[in-house]
Design an enzyme around this catalytic site. Sequence first.
Site, PDB file in Angstrom:
ATOM      1  N   ASP A 147       0.820  -1.209   0.000  1.00 57.50           N
ATOM      2  CA  ASP A 147       0.000   0.000   0.000  1.00 57.50           C
ATOM      3  C   ASP A 147       0.866   1.277   0.000  1.00 57.50           C
ATOM      4  OD1 ASP A 147      -2.248   1.616   0.231  1.00 57.50           O
ATOM      5  OD2 ASP A 147      -2.534   1.251   2.368  1.00 57.50           O
ATOM      6  N   GLU A 196      -2.791   9.984  -1.073  1.00 56.01           N
ATOM      7  CA  GLU A 196      -3.973   9.106  -1.159  1.00 56.01           C
ATOM      8  C   GLU A 196      -4.531   8.809   0.225  1.00 56.01           C
ATOM      9  OE1 GLU A 196      -6.069   5.137  -1.203  1.00 56.01           O
ATOM     10  OE2 GLU A 196      -4.229   5.715  -0.174  1.00 56.01           O
ATOM     11  N   GLU A 197      -3.651   8.619   1.186  1.00 53.10           N
ATOM     12  CA  GLU A 197      -4.069   8.208   2.522  1.00 53.10           C
ATOM     13  C   GLU A 197      -4.686   9.358   3.317  1.00 53.10           C
ATOM     14  OE1 GLU A 197      -4.135   5.237   3.238  1.00 53.10           O
ATOM     15  OE2 GLU A 197      -2.420   4.124   2.436  1.00 53.10           O
ATOM     16  N   ASP A 243      -3.199  -1.116  -6.619  1.00 50.97           N
ATOM     17  CA  ASP A 243      -3.214  -0.821  -5.193  1.00 50.97           C
ATOM     18  C   ASP A 243      -3.384  -2.115  -4.397  1.00 50.97           C
ATOM     19  OD1 ASP A 243      -3.101   0.649  -2.893  1.00 50.97           O
ATOM     20  OD2 ASP A 243      -5.003   1.693  -3.177  1.00 50.97           O
ATOM     21  N   HIS A 335      -3.256  -1.663   6.359  1.00 54.47           N
ATOM     22  CA  HIS A 335      -3.255  -0.598   7.363  1.00 54.47           C
ATOM     23  C   HIS A 335      -2.797  -1.071   8.743  1.00 54.47           C
ATOM     24  CE1 HIS A 335      -5.980   2.545   5.153  1.00 54.47           C
ATOM     25  NE2 HIS A 335      -4.899   2.198   4.452  1.00 54.47           N
TER      26      HIS A 335
END
Length: 395
Positions: A147, A196-197, A243, A335
């Site tokens: 990621d 993106e996060e 992704d 995550h």
Amino acid sequence: MSSAYRSLRGCLSMMCLGLLFLLPAQAYEKLSDDTLRALPRPGRDFDIHNGALLSPILQTRVPGTAGHTAVLQHFVDFFQTTLPKWEIEFQNSTAKTPISKGKDVPFINFIATRDPPGARVGDVERLTLVAHYDSKLEPKGFIGAIDSAAPCAMIMHAMRSIDDALDRKWAAMKAQGIDPSLEEQRGIQVFFLDGEEAFKDWSTSDSLYGARAMAESWDHQMYPATSTFKTPLSAISLFVLLDLLGSKSPYIQSYYPTTHWAYQGLGTLEQRLRSMKLLKAGSGEPWFIDSSKDSHQIKPYGGIQDDHIPFLARGVEILHLIDFIPFKGFPPVWHTSKDDGEHLDMDTTEDWSVLVTAFAAEWMELEGYFDLLEHKLRDEGIEAEVVRLNKKTEL
């Protein structure tokens, strides 16, 4: 108007009509078995500790930090030294985040483009390969291997693998006296998107910072009036977003009917590579689980929020390659602090790089332009070394 002229115009019209029916079938040229065998694997370049492509990305890279700057420089160095014919540019923006205390945070999107020599920029449609390169703020020290460090490295490997073939194709066209202005102008580009996060909690305002800024900017950046395409956004023929790739046994769905044919092309490549024993991950379940369905049978489950969303909203064709099982979720490391280099399945990660290379090569119609002799000599050298080592063992 003379009858002869009317007849000639009618013939030309029929030819043009015929070309309209032929072009879609010719716009994606399959690679031969020999070419698939010749596609390079990343090998040591994907070593998580000192591999030239992957290891520099395996660090925390939150926007505005030293790690983020180092990874961006890694991309610049790679293209400037390894792929010097590619044009590099940056799309910059700033935005306030939920933790920035009213201050603007800079976001930098990296863009690398390779167009046919002599082509006018507004006349080129481009295959666009995309991944984000920033990492999450939390948990502390988060690496984000799937990621999306590994997807970035996959794209870098693919572009390096097809670059010489692009040169050979365009040189052959020039040698044959083909006028580029009469041919479909097809280029290729890479986006490594920033921000993106989410910095705190995912929302429409706290996520996709770079993608939102770039889609907005490019939608209003106009090409000259005589160009084939109006904007850089409309020149994107296909936006392929990678992704959460790098875990074992990925589960890849097809989300958009208009790009399902391209998804099926990837599924076919996977099957061919698997049947030829060119995938190191072995003979597990197919990755592209919707390949046998037609476009009306796709179940998008509402889609997934990711960097493609601002581009999709502006009419860009999207192929979203993300590992997600409906009702189960993303890969277990998603995550978490376990999303690091040690938890990558390296066979799968390498296989993805070969698959992306093959797809880009087919899209760019590069069959016949790879150096198969070099591949043959490399294989013969490996075989000779195996024989030598066997003889040494026997002694």
